[in-house]
Design a protein around this motif. Structure first.
Motif, short mmCIF file in Angstrom:
data_model
loop_
_atom_site.label_atom_id
_atom_site.label_comp_id
_atom_site.label_asym_id
_atom_site.label_seq_id
_atom_site.Cartn_x
_atom_site.Cartn_y
_atom_site.Cartn_z
N TRP A 27 -7.65 -13.91 6.65
CA TRP A 27 -7.12 -14.57 7.84
C TRP A 27 -6.28 -15.78 7.40
O TRP A 27 -6.71 -16.56 6.54
CB TRP A 27 -8.25 -15.05 8.74
N ARG B 153 -3.48 -18.78 9.31
CA ARG B 153 -3.11 -19.34 10.61
C ARG B 153 -1.84 -20.15 10.47
O ARG B 153 -1.52 -20.65 9.38
CB ARG B 153 -4.23 -20.20 11.18
N ARG C 275 2.36 -21.39 7.31
CA ARG C 275 1.19 -20.53 7.41
C ARG C 275 0.20 -20.94 6.31
O ARG C 275 0.58 -21.13 5.16
CB ARG C 275 1.60 -19.07 7.26
N ASP D 184 -7.62 -26.87 14.97
CA ASP D 184 -7.69 -25.44 14.66
C ASP D 184 -6.73 -24.63 15.53
O ASP D 184 -6.61 -23.41 15.34
CB ASP D 184 -9.11 -24.93 14.88
N ALA E 218 -3.80 -22.68 16.63
CA ALA E 218 -2.78 -21.99 15.84
C ALA E 218 -2.76 -20.52 16.25
O ALA E 218 -3.63 -20.05 16.98
CB ALA E 218 -3.09 -22.10 14.34
N TYR F 12 -3.48 -17.05 14.72
CA TYR F 12 -4.27 -16.54 13.61
C TYR F 12 -3.82 -15.12 13.28
O TYR F 12 -3.76 -14.27 14.17
CB TYR F 12 -5.75 -16.57 13.96
N GLY G 104 -0.80 -11.28 15.23
CA GLY G 104 -1.33 -12.61 15.48
C GLY G 104 -2.03 -12.72 16.82
O GLY G 104 -1.71 -12.00 17.77
N GLN H 108 -3.51 -15.89 19.47
CA GLN H 108 -3.45 -17.34 19.71
C GLN H 108 -4.85 -17.90 19.93
O GLN H 108 -5.63 -17.38 20.74
CB GLN H 108 -2.59 -17.64 20.93
#
Length: 120
Positions: free
Chosen positions: A36, A38, A45, A86, A88, A90, A113, A115
């Motif tokens: 993972w 983000r 990233r 946090d 972002a 992902y 991705g 959100q």
């Protein structure tokens, strides 16, 4: 080709938990690594967590736990004690070489991705 589909994102308050899922399909190697990453607005990233086929994992924070179900070709990210920082998009990533490296260049396939937004 490998297709990755993430799910589980959403809007939560600080301190809450979320669990992200990523299902892989297509030409999947029997031993692979998944990760993972983000990306927040205006930022690069960044690596969050990675896991090899045997479950060996690496993390950028101890608030998150990565796991996988090889029978389902699915990887999960359990996120606890979420903070506004946090927030972002992902992304799930796939590495057929089973390395679980922290650099995005190691991953050939990416999901679209999901959100995650954490309000204060």
């Amino acid at each position: 080709q490998v297709q990755l589909v993430e799910s589980g994102g959403g809007l939560v308050q600080a301190g809450a938990s979320l669990r992200l899922s990523c299902a892989a399909s297509g030409r999947i190697f029997s031993h692979n690594a998944m990760a993972w990453f983000r990306q927040a607005p205006g930022k690069e990233r960044e690596f969050v967590a990675g896991i090899r086929w045997d479950g060996d994992a690496t993390y950028s924070t101890d608030r998150f736990t990565i796991s996988r179900d090889n029978a389902k070709n699915t990887v999960y990210l359990q996120m606890n004690s979420l903070e506004p920082e946090d927030t972002a998009v992902y992304y799930c990533a796939y590495d057929q070489a089973n390395r679980a490296l922290a650099t995005s260049q190691a991953y050939a396939y990416w999901g679209q991705g999901t959100q995650v937004t954490v309000s204060s």
